[in-house]
Design an enzyme around this catalytic site. Sequence first.
Site, mmCIF file in Angstrom:
data_model
loop_
_atom_site.group_PDB
_atom_site.id
_atom_site.type_symbol
_atom_site.label_atom_id
_atom_site.label_comp_id
_atom_site.label_asym_id
_atom_site.label_seq_id
_atom_site.Cartn_x
_atom_site.Cartn_y
_atom_site.Cartn_z
ATOM 1 N N GLN A 242 7.508 3.802 7.643
ATOM 2 C CA GLN A 242 6.172 4.366 7.828
ATOM 3 C C GLN A 242 5.548 4.657 6.471
ATOM 4 O O GLN A 242 6.237 5.024 5.521
ATOM 5 C CB GLN A 242 6.231 5.660 8.654
ATOM 6 C CG GLN A 242 4.862 6.296 8.890
ATOM 7 C CD GLN A 242 4.923 7.515 9.806
ATOM 8 O OE1 GLN A 242 5.897 7.690 10.530
ATOM 9 N NE2 GLN A 242 3.901 8.351 9.771
ATOM 10 N N HIS A 243 4.209 4.474 6.380
ATOM 11 C CA HIS A 243 3.470 4.891 5.191
ATOM 12 C C HIS A 243 3.363 6.415 5.214
ATOM 13 O O HIS A 243 2.485 6.982 5.875
ATOM 14 C CB HIS A 243 2.055 4.289 5.195
ATOM 15 C CG HIS A 243 2.014 2.822 4.928
ATOM 16 N ND1 HIS A 243 2.659 2.235 3.873
ATOM 17 C CD2 HIS A 243 1.381 1.808 5.587
ATOM 18 C CE1 HIS A 243 2.426 0.928 3.879
ATOM 19 N NE2 HIS A 243 1.666 0.643 4.913
ATOM 20 N N ILE A 244 4.242 7.082 4.509
ATOM 21 C CA ILE A 244 4.245 8.537 4.527
ATOM 22 C C ILE A 244 4.928 9.042 3.265
ATOM 23 O O ILE A 244 5.806 8.372 2.703
ATOM 24 C CB ILE A 244 4.978 9.073 5.783
ATOM 25 C CG1 ILE A 244 4.755 10.573 5.944
ATOM 26 C CG2 ILE A 244 6.462 8.731 5.752
ATOM 27 C CD1 ILE A 244 5.249 11.118 7.273
ATOM 28 N N TYR A 477 1.834 -7.707 0.677
ATOM 29 C CA TYR A 477 1.463 -6.340 1.029
ATOM 30 C C TYR A 477 2.593 -5.432 0.690
ATOM 31 O O TYR A 477 3.712 -5.678 1.072
ATOM 32 C CB TYR A 477 1.151 -6.277 2.524
ATOM 33 C CG TYR A 477 0.783 -4.913 3.014
ATOM 34 C CD1 TYR A 477 -0.133 -4.128 2.342
ATOM 35 C CD2 TYR A 477 1.368 -4.409 4.158
ATOM 36 C CE1 TYR A 477 -0.474 -2.877 2.814
ATOM 37 C CE2 TYR A 477 1.026 -3.165 4.622
ATOM 38 C CZ TYR A 477 0.099 -2.409 3.947
ATOM 39 O OH TYR A 477 -0.220 -1.176 4.413
#
Length: 477
Positions: A242-244, A477
Amino acid sequence: MSVNADRSYKMKLRDVENAFKYRRIPYPKRSVELIALLAISCTFFLFMHTNKLNSRLKEMEVKLQPSEFSALGLTGNHISGHDAGKHDDINTLHGTYQYLKSTGQRAHNVHAPRHSEDSHNHLHKAAHDHQLAMPANRHQLARDDLDYEDDEDEEEEEGYNLAADALNNTKNADVDFVFFNRVPKVGSQSLMELMRRLGKINGFVHARNPGSVKETVMMPKEGQKELIADLLTRPKPHVYSQHIAYINFTRFHLPRPIYINLVRDPIERIISWHYYVRARWYYKDMQAKLGMNSIAMPSDEFLDLDLDTCVRNGDPHCTFEQMQLKNPVGDHRRQTLFFCGMNKKLCMPFNSEMAMQKAKHTVESEYAVVGTWEDTNITLTVLEHYIPRFFRNAKVAYYLGEERLSKVNRNNVTRIVSEETRQLLRKNLTNEIEFYEFCKQRLYLQYAALGNGKRFGEDDYLLVPEQHGGKQSEDEY
């Protein structure tokens, strides 16, 4: 001969046989005394050695007390955070060896840390495979780093790499769970695809958050607790992406996962981001995934804006105000935030030296591996040997599907950026660049501790990554 005479003869013969059969053979008196003396000597010998062994065990029990660990510095990373107060939990092979060596004892067969019966969150420790092979050129490594005193010690540590162990945080994890808090625009999609493949080979499940229009990088304390509770109750082993920002599980007195991440040159990352959010396919893809919740296609003026013009005109998307807390048009400029943590006051200011130092400390003390696709083969090798439970056969899986992986979330927009713009970016990203160089240096140290790959019989491509697909595509990405 008469019948009676024949019977009499047989009876006499039987009497003679019985006499020989049951005769008593006398032993000399001295032989009996010798046997008795020998029996007494054996009994005394066993008693003495049993008593000595019992004394040694009691001595060991006394020495394996918390005060001894404190005096030897075997605290913190060496002793589990959950069991730091318990007398019988040495959490690393290296720590066990150093302790026994300091007390004059030798550890020839140290295989695993001891655990008390009520010790929780350690059920999967054995699966981490944290014994790393001794590199073939171990004699060339610095003797101080290996903590060897003589050749005898080297023989005792045969098959165990102390240099690699010192850089291995996988052994500090409490559960078989990899937490990939992925940084945007570093090639995280490729790593997720690789982990999905490896899951089928190595027997684990990879999952990611479903995604949304806006990613929640910073999360309040209650949100962190809910996410951690969800992740820790999932079947293990598993990987979650997750982008966190970095979440400290032990802050909530919960077991620590295996942290991994990727980084990228900050200049290339910003260039990549600029053109990524201006790719028309990006918005079409988002609309297909999110439907009515997706972002509308921006204007042609926004989509066609090149980075040089954006920086030169001072567009809000291309400004780099030092110590700015939040860019009003969205903040994508730094990757230290994903390692600094959830403290907004400390971690949010742009290009902050304090945030950078905190991010460095977190990487060094918490992360098993922080790699980069700019050094593909080095990253894959380190992942394979520092987290073998999840990344065994990573290079094979990567190169068998290299073409597919290189096209994951790829942006084919041509990016020509002037040297003037690059110099301006370097001037405003000094701490971001320093953090990136720090992560690469640590990665190289981890790789060097494995013997530069020579120990594992790899081909030359492993040693010269830039000649064999080691450079990351700028479109990834």
